[in-house]
Design a protein around this motif. Sequence first.
Motif, PDB file in Angstrom:
ATOM      1  N   HIS A 336      63.184  61.592  46.335  1.00 32.03           N
ATOM      2  CA  HIS A 336      61.762  61.533  46.681  1.00 32.03           C
ATOM      3  C   HIS A 336      60.951  61.005  45.503  1.00 32.03           C
ATOM      4  CE1 HIS A 336      57.968  62.982  48.581  1.00 32.03           C
ATOM      5  NE2 HIS A 336      57.637  63.301  47.345  1.00 32.03           N
ATOM      6  N   TYR A 359      62.603  69.301  51.669  1.00 30.24           N
ATOM      7  CA  TYR A 359      61.486  68.364  51.845  1.00 30.24           C
ATOM      8  C   TYR A 359      60.164  69.003  51.416  1.00 30.24           C
ATOM      9  CZ  TYR A 359      64.354  65.135  54.721  1.00 30.24           C
ATOM     10  OH  TYR A 359      65.285  64.236  55.173  1.00 30.24           O
ATOM     11  N   ARG A 371      55.097  59.691  53.593  1.00 30.89           N
ATOM     12  CA  ARG A 371      56.483  59.383  53.239  1.00 30.89           C
ATOM     13  C   ARG A 371      57.378  59.362  54.486  1.00 30.89           C
ATOM     14  NH1 ARG A 371      59.230  59.483  48.249  1.00 30.89           N
ATOM     15  NH2 ARG A 371      57.114  59.220  47.443  1.00 30.89           N
ATOM     16  N   HIS A 373      59.595  61.560  55.865  1.00 28.09           N
ATOM     17  CA  HIS A 373      60.977  62.023  55.809  1.00 28.09           C
ATOM     18  C   HIS A 373      61.442  62.386  57.225  1.00 28.09           C
ATOM     19  CE1 HIS A 373      60.959  61.869  51.537  1.00 28.09           C
ATOM     20  NE2 HIS A 373      60.265  62.965  51.326  1.00 28.09           N
TER      21      HIS A 373
END
Length: 541
Positions: A336, A359, A371, A373
Amino acid sequence: MSNSILADLILHNGDIWRGREDGRCQALAVWQGKILATGSDAGILALKGPETEVIDLEGRFASPGLIDNHLHLISTGLVMGMVDVTPDAVPTLETMVEAIATRAARTPKGAWVLARGYDQVKLDTGAHPTREDLDRAAPDHPVLVTRACGHIAIANSKALELAGVSESTPTPEGGVIGMDGNRLNGLLAENAIGLVRSAIPEVPEDRLVEAIELGGRLLLSYGITSTMDAAVGQVSGLPEIRAYELAKLAGRLPVRVWLTLLGDPGKSIVEDCWKMGLVSGAGDDMLRVGAVKIFLDGSAGGRTAWMTQPYKDEPENLGVQMLPDEQVFTLVKDYHGKGYALACHAIGDGAIEQLITAYEKALAASPDPERRHRIEHCGYPSAEQNRRMRAAGILPAPQQAFIYDFGDSYVSVLGEERAAGSYPIGTWMRMGLRPSTGSDSPVCSPNPFPNLYTMITRRTWKGTVLRESECLSREEALQAFTEHGAYSQKAEGVKGRLVPGQWADIAVFSENLLEAAPETLRDTTRCVLTLLAGRVVHDAR
């Protein structure tokens, strides 16, 4: 509508679904590979010039090109050359043995015989094949037969010998080596499969490129114009990146690909890619670096998905936890922080819990609300886990084809109640989690029609219904297959809808996907025309 630009291509006399909020139209115009305008036949044909190509859809239904949002493109191409041991091809153990023996008979002694696709629940024996079964089929060849899920494989004696696997071989962490008493039975699960795969010769570069092309052309024949390759590096490591670039340069990349880089410890290609600047977003709309993938558990049908409650009739079995919590938290935070999106494999609620927590920790350390995820598969989340996903902007990336192919297996290993909640796409749609869909090919066929059938019926191949409240409407199912796939790749501005400015990636079908009977969708629907950037790339009219 401006008449200052004349179309390169016009599709007319059709029933064109542009997107869930965009509605339907009769015709569209394409200019320089992108949608120029949509509307009525009369309005769009006014954009026709002397050089404009015109295609009459003859009333057929068209949609944005489908997006298979999780498959293994290189493996899909490679499997096309393996022994087909899917249930349709070999419904019994004896027909499987015969198929392997037939391939062995035309394979030089000592060379590998590879097969893929069996499901023990659908075999007449109801059990995995054994080392002895494969020895009987091919005593002079190393043989590896991989279950449909890819998380379990069976090796024969030659294969085990070549790999140096014996009864005294330590079981790798996150793996299973099957034994009958004090003797190997040939079964290998999860990380233990690598013990034998490491003895198989490397796939040469030209074969990788060929696999990309073969797999991509198969997708186009189904109306699939974009995909995510889930775990690039899993077959041959970093050379797969080079193979993709070579395929693109040679005009042998048939579909748009969003690359997901293998990030598992000991196998990761992420560090090398990061040093070269290949981070999420690098590339173009044809070939782009997408996310990083870590495997956190196995498969439900193979009883290796990591659950918090035991499998039916196996009170000690919670599945396989691939990596300890702290290692996952560290890896996710590192990837990340390097700028990558993550798209990690987690099926059971134990693995989902580990991943959501990772996360959340990474996003708390380096906030990035866009982002996106993903949780690949996301088979058995709790209601609380779904709420945490929504709060953190985490996207589920399931494969509804699993319900069709393996739903009855889920019932057999989990019981009816737990199996009924498998892959709750209706819940996710209602929560605004933008669920996508895919096939995980070669785990399931990339054929999208059983997938669509199951999204709108929740029926398995046998007709078992797994919680009807999780059904989607027709438009929701198409949205999952188009717009939501694009969104989870941060590509909603360039693909997934047929509106001005987006790529003219278009699929035309023999049946109306919004109106045909579910069984018609599943059994007789086919793609008759596929366009990529306004160019015909599949034509079966």
